[in-house]
Each structure stands twice: as structure tokens, then as C-alpha cells.
Design a protein around this motif. Structure first.
Motif, PDB file in Angstrom:
ATOM      1  N   ARG A  90     -30.303 -29.253  16.853  1.00 17.89           N
ATOM      2  CA  ARG A  90     -29.232 -30.005  17.661  1.00 17.89           C
ATOM      3  C   ARG A  90     -29.839 -31.316  17.934  1.00 17.89           C
ATOM      4  NH1 ARG A  90     -28.747 -27.153  22.904  1.00 17.89           N
ATOM      5  NH2 ARG A  90     -28.186 -29.333  23.502  1.00 17.89           N
ATOM      6  N   PHE A  91     -31.189 -31.316  18.494  1.00 12.55           N
ATOM      7  CA  PHE A  91     -31.959 -32.658  18.765  1.00 12.55           C
ATOM      8  C   PHE A  91     -32.023 -33.818  17.723  1.00 12.55           C
ATOM      9  CE2 PHE A  91     -35.595 -35.196  18.961  1.00 12.55           C
ATOM     10  CZ  PHE A  91     -35.406 -35.810  20.013  1.00 12.55           C
ATOM     11  N   TYR A  92     -32.555 -33.295  16.573  1.00  9.98           N
ATOM     12  CA  TYR A  92     -32.457 -34.063  15.431  1.00  9.98           C
ATOM     13  C   TYR A  92     -30.910 -34.595  15.140  1.00  9.98           C
ATOM     14  CZ  TYR A  92     -37.309 -33.622  15.278  1.00  9.98           C
ATOM     15  OH  TYR A  92     -38.594 -33.351  15.520  1.00  9.98           O
ATOM     16  N   ARG A  93     -29.839 -33.785  15.109  1.00 15.13           N
ATOM     17  CA  ARG A  93     -28.728 -34.353  14.800  1.00 15.13           C
ATOM     18  C   ARG A  93     -28.179 -35.373  15.699  1.00 15.13           C
ATOM     19  NH1 ARG A  93     -26.446 -28.257  13.627  1.00 15.13           N
ATOM     20  NH2 ARG A  93     -27.045 -28.308  11.518  1.00 15.13           N
ATOM     21  N   GLN A  94     -28.409 -34.975  17.073  1.00 19.03           N
ATOM     22  CA  GLN A  94     -28.075 -36.210  18.130  1.00 19.03           C
ATOM     23  C   GLN A  94     -28.714 -37.447  17.980  1.00 19.03           C
ATOM     24  OE1 GLN A  94     -25.490 -35.892  20.166  1.00 19.03           O
ATOM     25  NE2 GLN A  94     -26.432 -37.790  21.683  1.00 19.03           N
ATOM     26  N   VAL A  95     -30.219 -37.118  17.859  1.00 17.55           N
ATOM     27  CA  VAL A  95     -31.002 -38.564  17.367  1.00 17.55           C
ATOM     28  C   VAL A  95     -30.481 -39.254  16.243  1.00 17.55           C
ATOM     29  CG1 VAL A  95     -33.124 -39.339  16.670  1.00 17.55           C
ATOM     30  CG2 VAL A  95     -32.860 -37.615  18.334  1.00 17.55           C
ATOM     31  N   ALA A  96     -30.079 -38.604  15.198  1.00 20.25           N
ATOM     32  CA  ALA A  96     -29.538 -39.211  13.995  1.00 20.25           C
ATOM     33  C   ALA A  96     -28.224 -40.025  14.523  1.00 20.25           C
ATOM     34  CB  ALA A  96     -29.125 -38.179  12.790  1.00 20.25           C
ATOM     35  N   VAL A  97     -27.324 -39.228  15.069  1.00 20.44           N
ATOM     36  CA  VAL A  97     -26.093 -39.873  15.592  1.00 20.44           C
ATOM     37  C   VAL A  97     -26.304 -41.157  16.201  1.00 20.44           C
ATOM     38  CG1 VAL A  97     -23.936 -39.668  17.218  1.00 20.44           C
ATOM     39  CG2 VAL A  97     -24.894 -37.880  15.594  1.00 20.44           C
ATOM     40  N   LEU A  98     -27.251 -41.074  17.411  1.00 22.90           N
ATOM     41  CA  LEU A  98     -27.693 -42.414  17.891  1.00 22.90           C
ATOM     42  C   LEU A  98     -28.316 -43.393  17.101  1.00 22.90           C
ATOM     43  CD1 LEU A  98     -29.008 -40.553  21.059  1.00 22.90           C
ATOM     44  CD2 LEU A  98     -26.839 -41.527  21.010  1.00 22.90           C
ATOM     45  N   LEU A  99     -29.227 -42.972  16.569  1.00 22.85           N
ATOM     46  CA  LEU A  99     -29.781 -43.961  15.439  1.00 22.85           C
ATOM     47  C   LEU A  99     -28.870 -44.592  14.621  1.00 22.85           C
ATOM     48  CD1 LEU A  99     -33.382 -42.345  14.715  1.00 22.85           C
ATOM     49  CD2 LEU A  99     -32.768 -44.366  16.346  1.00 22.85           C
ATOM     50  N   SER A 100     -28.008 -43.755  13.937  1.00 22.06           N
ATOM     51  CA  SER A 100     -26.924 -44.325  12.979  1.00 22.06           C
ATOM     52  C   SER A 100     -25.906 -45.457  13.459  1.00 22.06           C
ATOM     53  CB  SER A 100     -26.347 -43.281  12.152  1.00 22.06           C
ATOM     54  OG  SER A 100     -25.723 -42.540  13.006  1.00 22.06           O
ATOM     55  N   SER A 101     -25.702 -44.828  14.759  1.00 19.40           N
ATOM     56  CA  SER A 101     -24.745 -45.828  15.505  1.00 19.40           C
ATOM     57  C   SER A 101     -25.306 -47.219  15.878  1.00 19.40           C
ATOM     58  CB  SER A 101     -24.065 -45.297  16.798  1.00 19.40           C
ATOM     59  OG  SER A 101     -24.970 -44.929  17.738  1.00 19.40           O
ATOM     60  N   ARG A 102     -26.654 -46.979  16.131  1.00 21.33           N
ATOM     61  CA  ARG A 102     -27.365 -48.540  16.660  1.00 21.33           C
ATOM     62  C   ARG A 102     -27.985 -49.168  15.420  1.00 21.33           C
ATOM     63  NH1 ARG A 102     -31.464 -49.084  21.648  1.00 21.33           N
ATOM     64  NH2 ARG A 102     -31.821 -51.214  21.166  1.00 21.33           N
ATOM     65  N   SER A 103     -28.274 -48.533  14.246  1.00 29.06           N
ATOM     66  CA  SER A 103     -28.871 -49.407  13.288  1.00 29.06           C
ATOM     67  C   SER A 103     -27.758 -49.629  12.102  1.00 29.06           C
ATOM     68  CB  SER A 103     -29.744 -48.656  12.416  1.00 29.06           C
ATOM     69  OG  SER A 103     -29.256 -47.456  11.932  1.00 29.06           O
ATOM     70  N   GLY A 104     -26.527 -49.089  12.361  1.00 32.07           N
ATOM     71  CA  GLY A 104     -25.437 -49.487  11.553  1.00 32.07           C
ATOM     72  C   GLY A 104     -25.569 -48.532  10.190  1.00 32.07           C
ATOM     73  N   GLN A 105     -26.815 -47.934   9.766  1.00 33.40           N
ATOM     74  CA  GLN A 105     -26.756 -46.997   8.854  1.00 33.40           C
ATOM     75  C   GLN A 105     -25.752 -45.685   8.877  1.00 33.40           C
ATOM     76  OE1 GLN A 105     -29.046 -47.458   6.127  1.00 33.40           O
ATOM     77  NE2 GLN A 105     -30.150 -49.361   6.919  1.00 33.40           N
ATOM     78  N   SER A 106     -25.468 -45.345   7.918  1.00 30.45           N
ATOM     79  CA  SER A 106     -24.890 -43.979   7.818  1.00 30.45           C
ATOM     80  C   SER A 106     -25.547 -42.932   8.390  1.00 30.45           C
ATOM     81  CB  SER A 106     -24.287 -43.625   6.359  1.00 30.45           C
ATOM     82  OG  SER A 106     -25.357 -43.279   5.540  1.00 30.45           O
TER      83      SER A 106
END
Length: 161
Positions: A90-106
Motif C-alpha cells: 500500500r505504501f509503495y503504491r501510494q508513493v508511486a502515485v504521488l511521484l508519478s503525478s509530481r514528476s510527470g512520469q507514468s
């Protein structure tokens, strides 16, 4: 809570991050990598062993984090074979969502990157635990221009709502 007890418990937590679960909130993380083939763990199915280690971490830290720190706590538990517990997933999925929205990466690129970095971290931890740590040199994470500086991004997560 007494001051000595508080100081002893603060040293036990590994990492804190802001705005992971909700904007502005602080989350404390504590990591555990365990050997699923060890005699103490091999009698249990892997999912039960992961849950057992998560519950141990929660018993040790969750109450203090919620009461004293007024924060949330997420135990990050994984086996030496790279299987993550439910809280870690759950934590890594949430971090991936936040990082992808912030960095513009998929999202797929970001979660793949996180899993690759974690795989190498788990491998280093496993090798060090099997043969012992040799040396005192601490290596720093060096990013190239195509890489996501994970530590910087996690420490500076903000929601832009």
C-alpha cells in the motif's frame, strides 16, 4: 510517557515522511527484512509470516506514534526473497502515485523504478546479513538526468489540489 522511554522509542523508528497518506500529515516508517527460510519463519506460510512481522512492528510503535507524535505509522516488511507485506505494498503504491503525478512520469514507469531500487536494496541487505558487512564506506545515491531522485522526492512530497 516518560522522557527516557520516549527517546528510546524515537531511536527505533527508521524514516519519516510528510504528505504520504494525506496532505501535511507525518508518517513514520519502520523497515524489516526477514529470512522466510529461517527456522522461526519457515513453519508459517509466507503471508502469515509477513503479517506476524507487521503486527510486531505495530505493537512496538503504533501507539506511541499515534498518541505522542500525532502521526501515522506504516511498517514496511518484506522477505529476503522480495515479497512485500500488505502495508508495504500500500505504501509503495501510494508513493508511486504521488511521484508519478509530481514528476510527470507514468505510474507504471514509477512503480517499476521503485521496485528495481528496492530489489537492489533488499539484495544488499541480504548479502550483508549472510556474509557480514565489510567496510565502513557509505555510498550516496547519485542520480543522472533521467533518474528520479527518490529520497529527495519522498522528503518533499506535497499534494497540489
Amino acid at each position: 510517557y516518560g522522557k527516557q522511554w520516549y527517546q528510546r522509542r524515537v531511536r527505533g523508528l527508521d524514516v519519516s515522511a510528510r504528505s504520504v497518506w494525506s496532505p501535511g500529515d507525518k508518517t513514520f516508517l519502520d523497515f524489516r527484512v526477514f529470512n522466510s527460510l529461517a527456522p522461526t519463519n519457515s513453519a508459517l506460510p509466507l503471508d502469515r509470516a509477513l503479517l506476524k512481522h507487521e503486527e510486531e512492528k505495530k505493537r512496538a510503535y503504533n501507539e506511541r506514534v499515534m498518541e505522542v507524535e500525532k502521526s501515522t505509522f506504516s511498517p514496511i516488511v518484506c522477505s529476503t526473497t522480495g515479497i512485500f507485506g500488505s502495508e508495504a505494498e500500500r505504501f509503495y503504491r501510494q508513493v508511486a502515485v504521488l511521484l508519478s503525478s509530481r514528476s510527470g512520469q507514468s505510474y507504471q514507469h514509477t512503480i517499476r523504478y521503485l521496485r528495481q531500487r528496492l530489489s537492489f536494496c533488499i539484495l544488499r541487505t541480504t548479502v550483508a546479513s549472510l556474509r557480514g558487512f565489510k567496510g565502513t564506506k557509505v555510498t550516496r545515491f547519485i542520480s543522472d538526468r533521467n533518474d528520479i531522485n527518490l529520497l529527495y522526492m519522498i522528503n518533499n512530497l506535497t499534494h497540489e489540489f
